[in-house]
Design a protein around this motif. Structure first.
Motif, PDB file in Angstrom:
ATOM      1  N   PRO A  15       0.798  -1.429  -0.168  1.00  0.00           N
ATOM      2  CA  PRO A  15       0.033   0.030  -0.098  1.00  0.00           C
ATOM      3  C   PRO A  15       0.800   1.311   0.110  1.00  0.00           C
ATOM      4  CG  PRO A  15      -0.079  -1.042   2.205  1.00  0.00           C
ATOM      5  CD  PRO A  15       0.796  -1.734   1.316  1.00  0.00           C
ATOM      6  N   ARG A  16       2.044   1.022   0.024  1.00  0.00           N
ATOM      7  CA  ARG A  16       2.997   2.538   0.357  1.00  0.00           C
ATOM      8  C   ARG A  16       3.642   2.643  -1.232  1.00  0.00           C
ATOM      9  NH1 ARG A  16       4.525  -0.356   4.968  1.00  0.00           N
ATOM     10  NH2 ARG A  16       3.467   0.523   6.837  1.00  0.00           N
ATOM     11  N   CYS A  17       4.240   1.568  -1.649  1.00  0.00           N
ATOM     12  CA  CYS A  17       5.014   1.748  -2.894  1.00  0.00           C
ATOM     13  C   CYS A  17       4.346   1.011  -4.316  1.00  0.00           C
ATOM     14  CB  CYS A  17       6.268   1.545  -2.956  1.00  0.00           C
ATOM     15  SG  CYS A  17       6.586  -0.385  -2.717  1.00  0.00           S
ATOM     16  N   GLN A  18       3.194   0.544  -3.996  1.00  0.00           N
ATOM     17  CA  GLN A  18       2.215  -0.419  -4.984  1.00  0.00           C
ATOM     18  C   GLN A  18       3.162  -1.496  -5.669  1.00  0.00           C
ATOM     19  OE1 GLN A  18      -0.173   1.185  -4.164  1.00  0.00           O
ATOM     20  NE2 GLN A  18       0.564   3.192  -3.724  1.00  0.00           N
ATOM     21  N   SER A  19       4.122  -1.835  -4.966  1.00  0.00           N
ATOM     22  CA  SER A  19       5.050  -2.960  -5.501  1.00  0.00           C
ATOM     23  C   SER A  19       4.190  -4.214  -5.467  1.00  0.00           C
ATOM     24  CB  SER A  19       6.513  -3.068  -4.941  1.00  0.00           C
ATOM     25  OG  SER A  19       7.087  -4.199  -5.219  1.00  0.00           O
ATOM     26  N   GLN A  20       4.407  -5.071  -6.271  1.00  0.00           N
ATOM     27  CA  GLN A  20       3.716  -6.328  -6.187  1.00  0.00           C
ATOM     28  C   GLN A  20       4.595  -7.586  -5.877  1.00  0.00           C
ATOM     29  OE1 GLN A  20       0.974  -7.410  -9.477  1.00  0.00           O
ATOM     30  NE2 GLN A  20       0.049  -5.210  -9.566  1.00  0.00           N
ATOM     31  N   ALA A  21       5.961  -6.975  -5.664  1.00  0.00           N
ATOM     32  CA  ALA A  21       7.054  -7.921  -5.196  1.00  0.00           C
ATOM     33  C   ALA A  21       6.891  -8.297  -3.545  1.00  0.00           C
ATOM     34  CB  ALA A  21       8.330  -7.451  -5.662  1.00  0.00           C
ATOM     35  N   VAL A  22       5.771  -8.957  -3.188  1.00  0.00           N
ATOM     36  CA  VAL A  22       5.836  -9.104  -1.773  1.00  0.00           C
ATOM     37  C   VAL A  22       5.841 -10.610  -1.347  1.00  0.00           C
ATOM     38  CG1 VAL A  22       4.293  -6.818  -1.395  1.00  0.00           C
ATOM     39  CG2 VAL A  22       3.376  -9.107  -1.943  1.00  0.00           C
ATOM     40  N   ASP A  23       6.182 -10.770  -0.111  1.00  0.00           N
ATOM     41  CA  ASP A  23       6.170 -12.148   0.309  1.00  0.00           C
ATOM     42  C   ASP A  23       5.590 -12.288   1.782  1.00  0.00           C
ATOM     43  OD1 ASP A  23       8.110 -13.149  -1.669  1.00  0.00           O
ATOM     44  OD2 ASP A  23       9.790 -12.145  -0.856  1.00  0.00           O
ATOM     45  N   PRO A  24       5.235 -13.516   1.973  1.00  0.00           N
ATOM     46  CA  PRO A  24       4.517 -13.601   3.495  1.00  0.00           C
ATOM     47  C   PRO A  24       5.545 -13.214   4.406  1.00  0.00           C
ATOM     48  CG  PRO A  24       4.113 -15.383   1.936  1.00  0.00           C
ATOM     49  CD  PRO A  24       5.065 -14.682   1.335  1.00  0.00           C
ATOM     50  N   TRP A  25       5.107 -12.846   5.508  1.00  0.00           N
ATOM     51  CA  TRP A  25       6.097 -12.291   6.698  1.00  0.00           C
ATOM     52  C   TRP A  25       5.580 -12.737   8.053  1.00  0.00           C
ATOM     53  CZ3 TRP A  25      11.034 -11.404   5.487  1.00  0.00           C
ATOM     54  CH2 TRP A  25      11.764 -10.903   6.633  1.00  0.00           C
ATOM     55  N   GLY A  26       4.692 -13.925   8.206  1.00  0.00           N
ATOM     56  CA  GLY A  26       4.518 -14.283   9.356  1.00  0.00           C
ATOM     57  C   GLY A  26       3.051 -13.744   9.844  1.00  0.00           C
ATOM     58  N   ASN A  27       2.730 -14.001  11.234  1.00  0.00           N
ATOM     59  CA  ASN A  27       1.539 -13.534  11.693  1.00  0.00           C
ATOM     60  C   ASN A  27       1.855 -12.518  12.984  1.00  0.00           C
ATOM     61  OD1 ASN A  27      -0.822 -14.695  10.399  1.00  0.00           O
ATOM     62  ND2 ASN A  27       0.379 -16.576  10.858  1.00  0.00           N
ATOM     63  N   TYR A  28       0.744 -11.949  13.408  1.00  0.00           N
ATOM     64  CA  TYR A  28       0.991 -11.178  14.842  1.00  0.00           C
ATOM     65  C   TYR A  28       0.447 -12.248  16.030  1.00  0.00           C
ATOM     66  CZ  TYR A  28       1.246  -6.805  11.963  1.00  0.00           C
ATOM     67  OH  TYR A  28       1.543  -6.267  10.726  1.00  0.00           O
ATOM     68  N   HIS A  29       1.322 -12.277  16.931  1.00  0.00           N
ATOM     69  CA  HIS A  29       0.724 -13.233  17.945  1.00  0.00           C
ATOM     70  C   HIS A  29      -0.231 -12.680  18.708  1.00  0.00           C
ATOM     71  CE1 HIS A  29       3.851 -10.276  19.764  1.00  0.00           C
ATOM     72  NE2 HIS A  29       2.990 -10.663  21.074  1.00  0.00           N
ATOM     73  N   TYR A  30      -0.520 -11.310  18.664  1.00  0.00           N
ATOM     74  CA  TYR A  30      -1.568 -10.641  19.247  1.00  0.00           C
ATOM     75  C   TYR A  30      -2.768 -10.514  18.580  1.00  0.00           C
ATOM     76  CZ  TYR A  30       0.411  -6.517  17.313  1.00  0.00           C
ATOM     77  OH  TYR A  30       0.862  -5.471  16.468  1.00  0.00           O
TER      78      TYR A  30
END
Ligand SMILES: [Zn+2]
Length: 329
Positions: A33-48
């Protein structure tokens, strides 16, 4: 003693996150949502925050999640709170009622309600009626609810006594004009007064020029130019002449009045927003209240809508109180 205090405690938070994820990326690819790049990878979850997925953007080297830059971004409350609040808003609940049912502070719910109403109005920006359109007007008593005079004690004049004669914004009885297309769509405007100039300008905003207008015999309608105009004369007890009547517009007011009553008096500064949201509910009336709620949530998850909704820009576009000024300039 109750076993459980709130219905949303039975909601499955993870399922809510899956739903919001689907809704957010339904019409666009998963992108930063910041730079509109589609090169994204999953980065885990939030424990809370169970169920809230996190991503890493290879473009700007930052993380984001499904709620980044939406109306729900950085909210301390869970998704079940938000979803239930949106649903109750579509059932025409007041922010006070929503605060009670959802279990948040009245100020939180008031803020949410206005954000969500703004998000809803993003669907109503381009609404222009055509074909055969009925019009009618109403004067609604709206004072200074919630506004303290000169920083003094809080104004108590929420329920004003009504003065005789035609209403005016300055007399705390602004006019509400309803335009109802025979195809079903509606436009409702809160205006300062009911003069020829105001009605002309209001008509131009709401109805495609050249359309057919059916109204009562009020002189302000009779002076409107650019439309095929016919009217019924209520003073001569004429309510319908063949196809010419304004029963739909009158019917709409019979629904608008109890809708506004829920809020126990509205400030004239907020009237346009309440009326605009009612217009949205009428135009998206579906099988149940969750369908408009989903539309609102979808708009709230759009970063471009969300940033404008937080500033109240959509409601401001609906504020026709200065119509007269714009008509003169
Ligand atoms: Zn990025």
């Amino acid at each position: 003693m109750l076993v459980l205090s709130y219905v949303h405690q039975l909601f499955n938070t993870e399922q809510c996150h899956v739903y919001i994820h689907t809704l957010r990326w339904k019409e666009r690819p998963l992108q930063c949502p910041r730079c509109q790049s589609q090169a994204v990878d999953p980065w885990g979850n939030y424990h809370y925050r169970p169920g809230c997925k996190r991503y890493w953007c290879n473009g700007c080297k930052r993380t984001f999640n499904d709620l980044t830059n939406t109306l729900l971004h950085q909210s301390k409350r869970s998704l079940p709170h938000w979803i239930l609040a949106t649903f109750l808003l579509c059932l025409a609940c007041s922010s006070r009622r929503i605060a009670k049912e959802v279990g948040v502070h009245i100020r939180t719910s008031y803020r949410w309600c206005w954000w969500l109403r703004n998000a809803a109005l993003s669907y109503e920006m381009e609404r222009l009626l055509e074909g055969t359109v009925e019009a009618d007007e109403l004067y609604h008593t709206a004072g200074q609810k919630g506004q303290a005079h000169h920083g003094g004690k809080k104004s108590l004049g929420r329920r004003k006594k009504r003065e005789p004669g035609r209403g005016h914004y300055d007399k705390d009885r602004p006019a509400i004009i309803a335009w109802v297309s025979r195809q079903g769509a509606v436009v409702i405007q809160a205006t300062k007064d009911f003069t020829v100039k105001t009605v002309q300008k209001a008509a131009e905003i709401a109805v495609q020029t050249g359309s057919r207008l059916y109204t009562d015999s009020a002189s302000s309608y009779r002076a409107v130019k650019g439309y095929v105009h016919e009217f019924v004369n209520h003073t001569q007890k004429e309510y319908a002449r063949g196809d010419v009547h304004e029963n739909r517009a009158e019917c709409l007011f019979s629904l608008l009045k109890p809708y506004l009553r829920v809020f126990r008096g509205v400030s004239k500064g907020n009237l346009a927003g309440y009326v605009g949201f009612f217009q949205f509910l009428r135009n998206f009336r579906q099988r149940n209240a969750f369908e408009p709620a989903e539309l609102i949530l979808q708009a709230a998850l759009d970063p471009s809508v969300a940033s404008r909704a937080r500033k109240g820009e959509f409601v401001r576009c609906f504020d026709h109180f200065d119509l007269l000024q714009t008509a003169i300039n």
